[in-house]
Write a protein that holds these residues in place. Structure first.
Motif, mmCIF file in Angstrom:
data_model
loop_
_atom_site.group_PDB
_atom_site.id
_atom_site.type_symbol
_atom_site.label_atom_id
_atom_site.label_comp_id
_atom_site.label_asym_id
_atom_site.label_seq_id
_atom_site.Cartn_x
_atom_site.Cartn_y
_atom_site.Cartn_z
ATOM 1 N N THR B 1 0.857 -1.203 0.000
ATOM 2 C CA THR B 1 0.000 0.000 0.000
ATOM 3 C C THR B 1 0.882 1.238 0.000
ATOM 4 O OG1 THR B 1 -1.666 -1.136 1.292
ATOM 5 C CG2 THR B 1 -1.794 1.277 1.176
ATOM 6 N N GLN B 2 0.693 2.117 -0.990
ATOM 7 C CA GLN B 2 1.460 3.341 -1.076
ATOM 8 C C GLN B 2 0.801 4.390 -0.197
ATOM 9 O OE1 GLN B 2 4.264 3.503 -2.536
ATOM 10 N NE2 GLN B 2 4.275 1.688 -3.799
ATOM 11 N N GLN B 9 1.986 12.033 -12.001
ATOM 12 C CA GLN B 9 2.499 10.669 -12.131
ATOM 13 C C GLN B 9 3.480 10.583 -13.302
ATOM 14 O OE1 GLN B 9 -0.557 7.715 -12.523
ATOM 15 N NE2 GLN B 9 0.870 5.996 -12.450
ATOM 16 N N GLN B 33 13.044 11.805 2.196
ATOM 17 C CA GLN B 33 14.138 11.650 1.257
ATOM 18 C C GLN B 33 13.600 11.710 -0.169
ATOM 19 O OE1 GLN B 33 15.774 7.841 2.489
ATOM 20 N NE2 GLN B 33 17.186 8.842 3.896
ATOM 21 N N LEU B 86 12.748 8.190 -12.767
ATOM 22 C CA LEU B 86 11.629 8.117 -11.826
ATOM 23 C C LEU B 86 12.054 8.798 -10.530
ATOM 24 C CD1 LEU B 86 8.794 6.860 -11.204
ATOM 25 C CD2 LEU B 86 10.029 4.892 -10.261
ATOM 26 N N LEU B 88 11.335 9.627 -6.741
ATOM 27 C CA LEU B 88 10.626 9.010 -5.625
ATOM 28 C C LEU B 88 10.876 9.790 -4.351
ATOM 29 C CD1 LEU B 88 11.823 5.387 -6.423
ATOM 30 C CD2 LEU B 88 9.424 6.084 -6.460
ATOM 31 N N LEU B 92 10.564 8.249 6.550
ATOM 32 C CA LEU B 92 10.828 7.338 7.649
ATOM 33 C C LEU B 92 9.822 7.654 8.731
ATOM 34 C CD1 LEU B 92 12.600 5.176 8.983
ATOM 35 C CD2 LEU B 92 14.004 7.029 9.903
ATOM 36 N N GLN B 98 10.887 1.332 8.898
ATOM 37 C CA GLN B 98 10.435 1.254 7.522
ATOM 38 C C GLN B 98 10.473 2.606 6.831
ATOM 39 O OE1 GLN B 98 6.684 -0.696 7.051
ATOM 40 N NE2 GLN B 98 7.084 -2.174 8.660
ATOM 41 N N PHE B 99 11.035 2.572 5.611
ATOM 42 C CA PHE B 99 10.923 3.700 4.715
ATOM 43 C C PHE B 99 9.724 3.440 3.801
ATOM 44 C CE2 PHE B 99 14.540 6.398 5.391
ATOM 45 C CZ PHE B 99 15.463 5.580 6.027
ATOM 46 N N PHE B 101 7.785 4.557 0.485
ATOM 47 C CA PHE B 101 8.014 5.263 -0.760
ATOM 48 C C PHE B 101 6.707 5.705 -1.390
ATOM 49 C CE2 PHE B 101 12.493 4.957 -1.994
ATOM 50 C CZ PHE B 101 12.971 4.087 -1.036
ATOM 51 N N GLY B 102 6.769 6.836 -2.082
ATOM 52 C CA GLY B 102 5.643 7.278 -2.877
ATOM 53 C C GLY B 102 5.563 6.501 -4.177
ATOM 54 N N THR B 103 4.533 6.815 -4.955
ATOM 55 C CA THR B 103 4.303 6.109 -6.219
ATOM 56 C C THR B 103 5.252 6.598 -7.318
ATOM 57 O OG1 THR B 103 2.578 7.717 -6.680
ATOM 58 C CG2 THR B 103 1.886 5.591 -5.797
#
Lengths: 115, 111
Positions: B1-2, B9, B33, B86, B88, B92, B98-99, B101-103
């Motif tokens: 899940t993002q 996009q 980041q 790309l 990204l 954190l 866990q990091f 990340f975006g889509t």
């Protein structure tokens, strides 16, 4: 080499087969992460090791996924009874210190295709 | 899940144009980041921002962290074909390991 090395770069397997993906982190790096990246998406966290200890495996999608780092260096991600939805790029990253204290360095990934 | 939203996009621009891409969350970032990922390679860290309102510059790239630490932007001046990739963002979470990340924003700079 100086960077994170992953092997194989490409893996094709038939549905139901087991696969093993290898990650060689940068020497001396304490933290190691595995991510799954679907086509056109950002990486999704799978699991995290600090040395040989697996401190977080909450991102593993099912009990078919298993990761280990027995000596605190090389890590293997194993997927049992592969399914088509497992097709993705699997990225490994390492960092010198604990999570968030040092930058993550990524390998170029293993592209897994399940037929 | 993002959990991070990035926009747009996809972006295709001519060499020399300026552009801005965005990263938004409904929750507060502890740190954020930005990465660039080229085809067939892993993401490469560009910058880390920590303080609300922070602005960092990396040559033609300007990164801004929102005052409320819930959004960030990346502005590229005079884009070049080598900027193609790309982009990204990743955060954190305070929960620790866990990091997220975006889509991603897929940028193409046309010569």
């Amino acid at each position: 080499g100086a960077g994170v090395s992953q092997s194989p770069r490409y893996k094709v397997a038939k549905r139901g087969q087991d696969v093993a993906l290898r990650c060689d982190p940068i020497s001396g790096h304490v933290s190691l992460f595995w991510y799954q990246q679907a086509l056109g998406q950002g990486p999704e966290f799978l699991t995290y090791f600090q040395n040989e200890a697996q401190l977080d495996k909450s991102g593993l999608p099912s009990d078919r996924f298993f990761a280990e780092r027995p000596e605190g260096s090389v890590s293997t991600l194993k997927i049992q009874r592969t399914q088509q939805e497992d097709s993705a790029v699997y990225l490994c990253a390492s960092s010198l210190g604990g999570v968030g204290t040092q930058p993550q360095h990524f390998g170029d990934g293993t592209r897994l295709s399940i037929l | 899940t993002q959990l991070l939203e990035q926009s747009p996009q996809f972006l295709s621009i001519q060499e020399g144009e300026n552009l801005t891409v965005y990263c938004n969350s409904s929750s507060v970032f502890s740190s954020l980041q930005w990465y660039r990922q080229e085809p067939g390679e892993g993401p490469v860290l560009l910058v880390t921002v920590v303080t609300g309102g922070e602005v960092k510059k990396l040559k033609r790239l300007t990164f801004q962290f929102g005052d409320a630490r819930k959004d960030s932007s990346l502005h590229i001046t005079a884009a070049q074909p080598g900027d193609t990739g790309l982009y990204l963002c990743a955060e954190l979470r305070n929960t620790g390991n866990q990091f997220y990340f975006g889509t991603g924003t897929s940028l193409t700079v046309i010569p």
